[in-house]
Design an enzyme around this catalytic site. Sequence first.
Site, PDB file in Angstrom:
ATOM      1  CD  GLU A 131      15.099  59.074 -31.468  1.00 25.01           C
ATOM      2  OE1 GLU A 131      14.119  58.834 -32.196  1.00 25.01           O
ATOM      3  OE2 GLU A 131      15.341  58.437 -30.426  1.00 25.01           O
ATOM      4  CG  HIS A 196      11.044  62.125 -34.216  1.00 30.72           C
ATOM      5  ND1 HIS A 196       9.875  61.732 -33.589  1.00 30.72           N
ATOM      6  CD2 HIS A 196      12.000  61.270 -33.786  1.00 30.72           C
ATOM      7  CE1 HIS A 196      10.120  60.700 -32.804  1.00 30.72           C
ATOM      8  NE2 HIS A 196      11.404  60.388 -32.902  1.00 30.72           N
ATOM      9  CG  HIS A 217      11.682  55.446 -35.241  1.00 29.77           C
ATOM     10  ND1 HIS A 217      11.168  56.567 -35.861  1.00 29.77           N
ATOM     11  CD2 HIS A 217      12.152  55.864 -34.033  1.00 29.77           C
ATOM     12  CE1 HIS A 217      11.327  57.613 -35.072  1.00 29.77           C
ATOM     13  NE2 HIS A 217      11.919  57.215 -33.960  1.00 29.77           N
ATOM     14  CG  ASP A 279      12.652  53.557 -30.412  1.00 30.99           C
ATOM     15  OD1 ASP A 279      13.572  54.213 -29.906  1.00 30.99           O
ATOM     16  OD2 ASP A 279      11.549  54.058 -30.710  1.00 30.99           O
TER      17      ASP A 279
END
Length: 393
Positions: A131, A196, A217, A279
């Site tokens: 990530e 992100h 997410h 998460d």
Amino acid sequence: MENVVITNGQIITPDSIIPKGSVVLKGNTIVSVHEGNVEISNARVINAEGHYVSPGFIDIHVHGGGGFDFMDGSVESFLKIAQLHARYGTTAMVPTTLTSEKESLLDILEVYKEATNRNMMGAEFLGIHLEGPYFSMNQRGSQDAKYIRDPDPKEYTEILKRSDRIVRWSVAPERKGALELGQFLKEKGVLAAIAHTDAIYEEVVEAVEHGYSLSTHLYSGMSGVTRKNGFRYAGVIESSLLMDELDVEIIADGVHLPAPLLKLVYKVKGPHKIALITDAMRAAGTLSKESILGNAQTGQKVIIEDGVAKLPDRSAFAGSVSTADRLVRTMVQMADVSLLDAVIMMSTTPARIMGVSHKKGSIAKGKDADLVIFDKDIQVQSTIVGGTQIYGI
């Protein structure tokens, strides 16, 4: 290989729930599913006592738990996290890193190899999820800003050469070089995910054309509708809901997304396009009120309140403290989703997304013997990984 018969259970199959059924295991494989109870000579019997028998939960985005984080860079951390989440029904997981320097990522890849060989009593590792560090600065959330950068072909090719167990990489597709990275990942058989990010719809379309297929997410760390010179532009949230080419994952802890948003995502995407993820950070499964996100020595201090991890100034969430059973409960109790669909989102769909649906994600003949037994309140009673009962009696 030992024969095991699970009897007197409500068996959750891909299409329905058998009200009183049995599952027969041989070694690490499911050999048959039956209505009613069956007797197998010389078999060990597990009486489900009327509880649900579900395919094991598959968590494709998890950072830690039980006081440990994968970024600690130790075999012990990997093993303890796998054991903690197995206690709550997770039978397979994708260990996830955080934005960091290249050397830290390379070290984690080496630790993963050793941990995989020693992981006997926890959730199975399905490969590593990187990530970052190729993220939008504006949407970084709790990711460390000093490590955020553009994709560098020299860097990411070196990282991918060091391990064949990188199965997923989350990236902001609007960053310079991110489209080329997406295409490269697709060619290497690595799942490219959008995360992100401040991208707008047109950039998401380009990303999908270059191999990106999952939104990391959903709603967290991504753009929504924006205005420029008076004109509105759809962000990654709207693009993810609109585009059938994109699967989505959601942190269904009831905090990251409230009930109306959980219901909206479910209504638009449906259970076969949604993966539930924890998460989870290191405080998951503990009673800690303060914790560390990332490496125990160098990570970000966080506080735990309202059932979630937050930055100390409460400006942003810093990961969840959920376990997989909580996600299923939340979808059933808060989002009014059927138990069957909630389990699909916690097992069948993540198995497909990660390319392991031929062996995991459902209770069917020939599949891996990964099972979880839970009661009507979705409290886990027993977890079986690869035919071995590692939690419960």
